[in-house]
Design a protein around this motif. Structure first.
Motif, PDB file in Angstrom:
ATOM      1  N   THR A 290       0.848  -1.182   0.000  1.00  0.00           N
ATOM      2  CA  THR A 290       0.000   0.000   0.000  1.00  0.00           C
ATOM      3  C   THR A 290       0.889   1.238   0.000  1.00  0.00           C
ATOM      4  O   THR A 290       2.039   1.174  -0.438  1.00  0.00           O
ATOM      5  N   THR A 291       0.372   2.359   0.488  1.00  0.00           N
ATOM      6  CA  THR A 291       1.150   3.597   0.539  1.00  0.00           C
ATOM      7  C   THR A 291       1.205   4.110   1.973  1.00  0.00           C
ATOM      8  O   THR A 291       0.335   3.809   2.798  1.00  0.00           O
ATOM      9  N   PHE A 292       2.231   4.909   2.252  1.00  0.00           N
ATOM     10  CA  PHE A 292       2.323   5.514   3.578  1.00  0.00           C
ATOM     11  C   PHE A 292       1.175   6.487   3.815  1.00  0.00           C
ATOM     12  O   PHE A 292       0.791   6.733   4.956  1.00  0.00           O
ATOM     13  N   GLY A 293       0.642   7.042   2.741  1.00  0.00           N
ATOM     14  CA  GLY A 293      -0.491   7.950   2.889  1.00  0.00           C
ATOM     15  C   GLY A 293      -1.782   7.245   3.269  1.00  0.00           C
ATOM     16  O   GLY A 293      -2.680   7.860   3.859  1.00  0.00           O
ATOM     17  N   ALA A 294      -1.866   5.963   2.957  1.00  0.00           N
ATOM     18  CA  ALA A 294      -3.114   5.232   3.213  1.00  0.00           C
ATOM     19  C   ALA A 294      -3.188   4.655   4.609  1.00  0.00           C
ATOM     20  O   ALA A 294      -4.265   4.562   5.201  1.00  0.00           O
ATOM     21  N   LYS A 295      -2.049   4.225   5.167  1.00  0.00           N
ATOM     22  CA  LYS A 295      -2.045   3.580   6.471  1.00  0.00           C
ATOM     23  C   LYS A 295      -0.819   3.997   7.274  1.00  0.00           C
ATOM     24  O   LYS A 295       0.242   4.259   6.704  1.00  0.00           O
ATOM     25  N   ALA A 296      -0.993   4.034   8.596  1.00  0.00           N
ATOM     26  CA  ALA A 296       0.111   4.388   9.484  1.00  0.00           C
ATOM     27  C   ALA A 296       0.369   3.251  10.460  1.00  0.00           C
ATOM     28  O   ALA A 296      -0.565   2.667  11.012  1.00  0.00           O
ATOM     29  N   GLY A 297       1.642   2.936  10.669  1.00  0.00           N
ATOM     30  CA  GLY A 297       2.017   1.875  11.591  1.00  0.00           C
ATOM     31  C   GLY A 297       1.770   2.242  13.047  1.00  0.00           C
ATOM     32  O   GLY A 297       1.539   3.409  13.399  1.00  0.00           O
ATOM     33  N   PHE A 298       1.848   1.231  13.913  1.00  0.00           N
ATOM     34  CA  PHE A 298       1.538   1.387  15.334  1.00  0.00           C
ATOM     35  C   PHE A 298       2.369   2.500  15.962  1.00  0.00           C
ATOM     36  O   PHE A 298       1.832   3.399  16.621  1.00  0.00           O
ATOM     37  N   TRP A 299       3.694   2.472  15.784  1.00  0.00           N
ATOM     38  CA  TRP A 299       4.546   3.465  16.432  1.00  0.00           C
ATOM     39  C   TRP A 299       4.555   4.781  15.679  1.00  0.00           C
ATOM     40  O   TRP A 299       4.789   5.845  16.275  1.00  0.00           O
ATOM     41  N   LEU A 300       4.298   4.760  14.385  1.00  0.00           N
ATOM     42  CA  LEU A 300       4.174   6.010  13.629  1.00  0.00           C
ATOM     43  C   LEU A 300       3.004   6.826  14.177  1.00  0.00           C
ATOM     44  O   LEU A 300       3.081   8.058  14.281  1.00  0.00           O
ATOM     45  N   GLN A 301       1.926   6.159  14.561  1.00  0.00           N
ATOM     46  CA  GLN A 301       0.776   6.847  15.148  1.00  0.00           C
ATOM     47  C   GLN A 301       1.091   7.444  16.506  1.00  0.00           C
ATOM     48  O   GLN A 301       0.333   8.264  17.030  1.00  0.00           O
ATOM     49  N   ARG A 302       2.212   7.049  17.099  1.00  0.00           N
ATOM     50  CA  ARG A 302       2.594   7.506  18.436  1.00  0.00           C
ATOM     51  C   ARG A 302       3.823   8.411  18.413  1.00  0.00           C
ATOM     52  O   ARG A 302       4.510   8.554  19.418  1.00  0.00           O
ATOM     53  N   GLY A 303       4.098   8.988  17.266  1.00  0.00           N
ATOM     54  CA  GLY A 303       5.115  10.028  17.202  1.00  0.00           C
ATOM     55  C   GLY A 303       6.486   9.616  16.724  1.00  0.00           C
ATOM     56  O   GLY A 303       7.403  10.446  16.692  1.00  0.00           O
ATOM     57  N   TRP A 304       6.659   8.345  16.343  1.00  0.00           N
ATOM     58  CA  TRP A 304       7.963   7.913  15.848  1.00  0.00           C
ATOM     59  C   TRP A 304       8.071   8.176  14.349  1.00  0.00           C
ATOM     60  O   TRP A 304       7.073   8.374  13.656  1.00  0.00           O
ATOM     61  N   ALA A 305       9.296   8.147  13.839  1.00  0.00           N
ATOM     62  CA  ALA A 305       9.548   8.460  12.443  1.00  0.00           C
ATOM     63  C   ALA A 305       9.026   7.367  11.518  1.00  0.00           C
ATOM     64  O   ALA A 305       8.788   6.236  11.929  1.00  0.00           O
ATOM     65  N   GLN A 306       8.893   7.718  10.254  1.00  0.00           N
ATOM     66  CA  GLN A 306       8.259   6.818   9.291  1.00  0.00           C
ATOM     67  C   GLN A 306       9.152   5.675   8.840  1.00  0.00           C
ATOM     68  O   GLN A 306       8.681   4.539   8.703  1.00  0.00           O
ATOM     69  N   LYS A 307      10.433   5.918   8.639  1.00  0.00           N
ATOM     70  CA  LYS A 307      11.256   4.905   7.970  1.00  0.00           C
ATOM     71  C   LYS A 307      12.297   4.225   8.868  1.00  0.00           C
ATOM     72  O   LYS A 307      12.608   3.071   8.686  1.00  0.00           O
ATOM     73  N   GLY A 308      12.908   4.888   9.792  1.00  0.00           N
ATOM     74  CA  GLY A 308      13.747   4.238  10.797  1.00  0.00           C
ATOM     75  C   GLY A 308      15.018   3.567  10.333  1.00  0.00           C
ATOM     76  O   GLY A 308      15.294   2.439  10.773  1.00  0.00           O
ATOM     77  N   PRO A 309      15.868   4.216   9.511  1.00  0.00           N
ATOM     78  CA  PRO A 309      17.174   3.597   9.213  1.00  0.00           C
ATOM     79  C   PRO A 309      18.061   3.602  10.456  1.00  0.00           C
ATOM     80  O   PRO A 309      18.060   4.564  11.224  1.00  0.00           O
ATOM     81  N   ILE A 310      18.825   2.528  10.659  1.00  0.00           N
ATOM     82  CA  ILE A 310      19.686   2.419  11.836  1.00  0.00           C
ATOM     83  C   ILE A 310      20.857   3.388  11.715  1.00  0.00           C
ATOM     84  O   ILE A 310      21.509   3.475  10.667  1.00  0.00           O
ATOM     85  N   LYS A 311      21.127   4.097  12.802  1.00  0.00           N
ATOM     86  CA  LYS A 311      22.220   5.067  12.822  1.00  0.00           C
ATOM     87  C   LYS A 311      23.529   4.403  13.249  1.00  0.00           C
ATOM     88  O   LYS A 311      23.530   3.466  14.050  1.00  0.00           O
ATOM     89  N   THR A 312      24.628   4.913  12.723  1.00  0.00           N
ATOM     90  CA  THR A 312      25.944   4.426  13.126  1.00  0.00           C
ATOM     91  C   THR A 312      26.132   4.659  14.623  1.00  0.00           C
ATOM     92  O   THR A 312      25.879   5.753  15.130  1.00  0.00           O
ATOM     93  N   GLY A 313      26.564   3.611  15.332  1.00  0.00           N
ATOM     94  CA  GLY A 313      26.704   3.747  16.778  1.00  0.00           C
ATOM     95  C   GLY A 313      27.790   2.843  17.326  1.00  0.00           C
ATOM     96  O   GLY A 313      28.313   1.956  16.643  1.00  0.00           O
ATOM     97  N   SER A 314      28.136   3.067  18.583  1.00  0.00           N
ATOM     98  CA  SER A 314      29.112   2.226  19.272  1.00  0.00           C
ATOM     99  C   SER A 314      28.721   2.126  20.736  1.00  0.00           C
ATOM    100  O   SER A 314      27.909   2.910  21.240  1.00  0.00           O
ATOM    101  N   ARG A 315      29.304   1.157  21.419  1.00  0.00           N
ATOM    102  CA  ARG A 315      29.041   0.945  22.835  1.00  0.00           C
ATOM    103  C   ARG A 315      30.323   0.473  23.512  1.00  0.00           C
ATOM    104  O   ARG A 315      31.095  -0.296  22.918  1.00  0.00           O
ATOM    105  N   ILE A 316      30.547   0.918  24.727  1.00  0.00           N
ATOM    106  CA  ILE A 316      31.703   0.484  25.515  1.00  0.00           C
ATOM    107  C   ILE A 316      31.228  -0.606  26.476  1.00  0.00           C
ATOM    108  O   ILE A 316      30.372  -0.366  27.324  1.00  0.00           O
ATOM    109  N   ASP A 317      31.773  -1.800  26.332  1.00  0.00           N
ATOM    110  CA  ASP A 317      31.392  -2.920  27.189  1.00  0.00           C
ATOM    111  C   ASP A 317      32.359  -3.133  28.347  1.00  0.00           C
ATOM    112  O   ASP A 317      31.986  -3.687  29.383  1.00  0.00           O
ATOM    113  N   SER A 318      33.610  -2.712  28.146  1.00  0.00           N
ATOM    114  CA  SER A 318      34.621  -2.873  29.201  1.00  0.00           C
ATOM    115  C   SER A 318      35.601  -1.709  29.099  1.00  0.00           C
ATOM    116  O   SER A 318      36.053  -1.373  27.999  1.00  0.00           O
ATOM    117  N   PRO A 319      35.888  -1.028  30.214  1.00  0.00           N
ATOM    118  CA  PRO A 319      35.395  -1.321  31.566  1.00  0.00           C
ATOM    119  C   PRO A 319      33.946  -0.893  31.764  1.00  0.00           C
ATOM    120  O   PRO A 319      33.439  -0.031  31.041  1.00  0.00           O
TER     121      PRO A 319
END
Length: 529
Positions: free
Chosen positions: A399-428
């Motif tokens: 379908t189209t984004f104009g016709a239907k909205a997803g559960f979290w889109l209806q609650r203020g989240w973005a439409q497409k959600g590409p993952i952003k470059t990130g890192s995490r420190i596990d130790s220490p």
């Protein structure tokens, strides 16, 4: 003179009333019996129709956005047990007050039980996947609740009215009969609720034969071998593949949907040239692919643990969409799970030749765990799960984004959600106390589907030092890193930043997860002595 003597009046005995403790207990036991009856009947007939869980689902659906985010940030993956426990406390409190208001007559307690029953019935009827048979569980809950409150109230009132004469009923005093009846209701409620929950998860091993069938299916693409140099678990990083039992879980399902593989089907329809309905046998008759993929939750804070990696087995979703023929103009694949949850995934991403989107049936060499989507779920590398990773998927509408909205889109989240470059420190770990000398800093980085090209580490705000990267397995997966520093005694801090293979560096700008993922550099404080 005459006098008139007033007639002597004998005070009538006061109407008996139930002691406060017993009155509160009558209310609590009646409501507990009602909840247990609903849970038991739901387990026998339709697990999705539990009124208690349906009310919880309604709370999840109707909660304000701020409250939902507070719960996730505060309780993490324990948000569902906390919600259910909180509901239990509130319901128990209401039931106790209803019992206290019914020390002479059962009317107030009956009214409260009926109101709670009607709320449960309404919650079930407004479930997205409601079916007519689902009314049986809340109806049973209401009937049992009313019957138990009247019965226990009658026994308690009789016991209260005969304190000086222990009348016998079937060889027992009224008080003894009340005590035994209360214990029986309590035990039956616990047993009924437990049995309903067990039955709701399905009887027998739904997954064992599916694991065997997946192992014997035709494999068109095999996952690359994971070299030992792909992770540094001895330094504190995760293992490269996350064990299924440790894989993070974020979804709105208070009950884990239970669906046998032979009962599953997926309808593909909407803006397609040829609508199709696939069974599980249809999927396994196709060539399967194995792909290691890191899944990331959009709610993951900087440095958070809502990220995991597994080797998924399934069919290529792009090939399937090409077969049904996606019509021009369709920009959204709107997927729905068996429990009614829904989201939209960008069609252009699904149709990318090298994206690797899948309908997954297996995870780390076995059938999908129930809580991770058994029998079939979506997996789309490079997109946050809220727009791409529908579990228990049973419907896919182009379908189209104009016709239907997803559960979290209806609650203020973005439409497409590409993952952003990130890192995490596990130790220490934060606030760790380490011996003086050489300190190794280690962690993970991700930038799906591009992959990680570089990770840099800074200690105490000093210059950035390039870290050693673990062996890369795929651009769709995380990559481990480590770096060594000689540190003097005292307090220290360390931060990291990742750069994707295409040159995009993790931003320093701090942003909350809403609406499209948190940003910022992770920072860990520790001490050396």
């Amino acid at each position: 003179m005459s006098t008139t003597e007033a007639p002597h009046r004998v005070d009538e005995p006061a109407a008996p009333q139930i002691p406060r403790g017993w009155a509160a207990l009558v209310g609590v036991l009646a409501v507990a019996a009602a909840v247990a009856a609903g849970q038991l009947v739901a387990g026998l007939v339709a697990p999705a129709s539990s009124p208690y869980l349906a009310v919880g689902d309604a709370v999840v659906r109707l909660s304000p956005h701020g409250l939902t985010e507070f719960a996730k940030a505060t309780f993490g993956t324990a948000d569902k047990p906390v919600l259910l426990a909180g509901m239990a406390l509130v319901i128990a409190g209401v039931a106790a007050l209803a019992g206290l208001a019914s020390r002479r007559q059962p009317g107030p307690a009956v009214v409260v039980v009926v109101v709670l029953g009607v709320l449960g019935l309404g919650a079930v009827m407004f479930e997205p996947a409601f079916a007519p048979l689902d009314v049986l569980a809340p109806t049973a809950s209401l009937v049992v609740g009313v019957a138990v409150v009247r019965w226990l109230h009658r026994l308690a009132l009789a016991a209260a009215g005969r304190r000086e004469e222990p009348a016998q009923v079937a060889g027992l005093t009224r008080r003894a009969l009340l005590v035994r009846s209360a214990v029986a209701v309590g035990v039956a409620s616990l047993a009924g609720g437990a049995a309903g929950s067990w039955l709701g998860r399905g009887v027998g091993d739904l997954r064992g034969t599916v694991t065997e069938r997946i192992a014997g299916a035709r494999l068109a693409e095999r996952a690359p071998a994971i070299p030992a140099s792909a992770a540094f678990p001895e330094l504190g990083t995760p293992t490269f593949l996350t064990p299924n039992a440790e894989f993070y879980r974020i979804d709105t399902a208070l009950r884990v949907p239970v669906l046998a593989a032979q009962d599953w089907s997926l309808r593909i329809h909407g803006m397609v040239d040829a609508e199709r309905t696939l069974t599980f046998d249809d999927l396994l008759s196709r060539p399967l692919v194995e792909r290691p993929v890191t899944l990331t939750c959009v709610s993951n804070p900087v440095g958070g643990d809502l990220i995991s990696t597994a080797t998924f087995t399934g069919i290529d979703l792009r090939d399937l969409l090409l077969e049904v023929g996606v019509r021009p103009g369709a920009d959204q694949a709107f997927s729905t799970s068996v429990d009614g949850w829904y989201t939209g995934t960008p069609v252009d991403v699904l149709l990318e030749p090298d994206r690797g989107a899948m309908l997954a049936v297996g995870m780390n060499g076995e059938a999908l765990p129930l809580e991770h989507g058994f029998p079939v779920r979506m997996v789309v590398p490079g997109l946050y799960g809220y727009v791409s990773a529908t579990k228990w998927v049973t419907d896919l509408e182009l379908t189209t984004f104009g016709a239907k909205a997803g559960f979290w889109l209806q609650r203020g989240w973005a439409q497409k959600g590409p993952i952003k470059t990130g890192s995490r420190i596990d130790s220490p770990r934060g606030f760790a106390a380490l011996p003086a000398g050489r300190v190794t800093v280690a962690g993970i980085a991700w930038s799906q589907p591009t992959g990680i090209g570089r990770v840099e580490v800074s200690v105490d705000g000093g210059p950035w030092q390039e870290a050693e990267l673990a062996t890369e397995v795929s651009g769709d997966t995380w990559r481990m890193w480590r770096a060594g520093f000689d540190l003097a005694p005292g307090g220290h801090s360390v931060r990291s930043r990742a750069t994707a293979a295409d040159g995009v560096t993790q931003t320093e700008a701090v942003a909350d997860p809403v609406p499209d993922g948190a940003t910022g550099w992770p920072d860990v404080a520790f001490s050396v002595s």
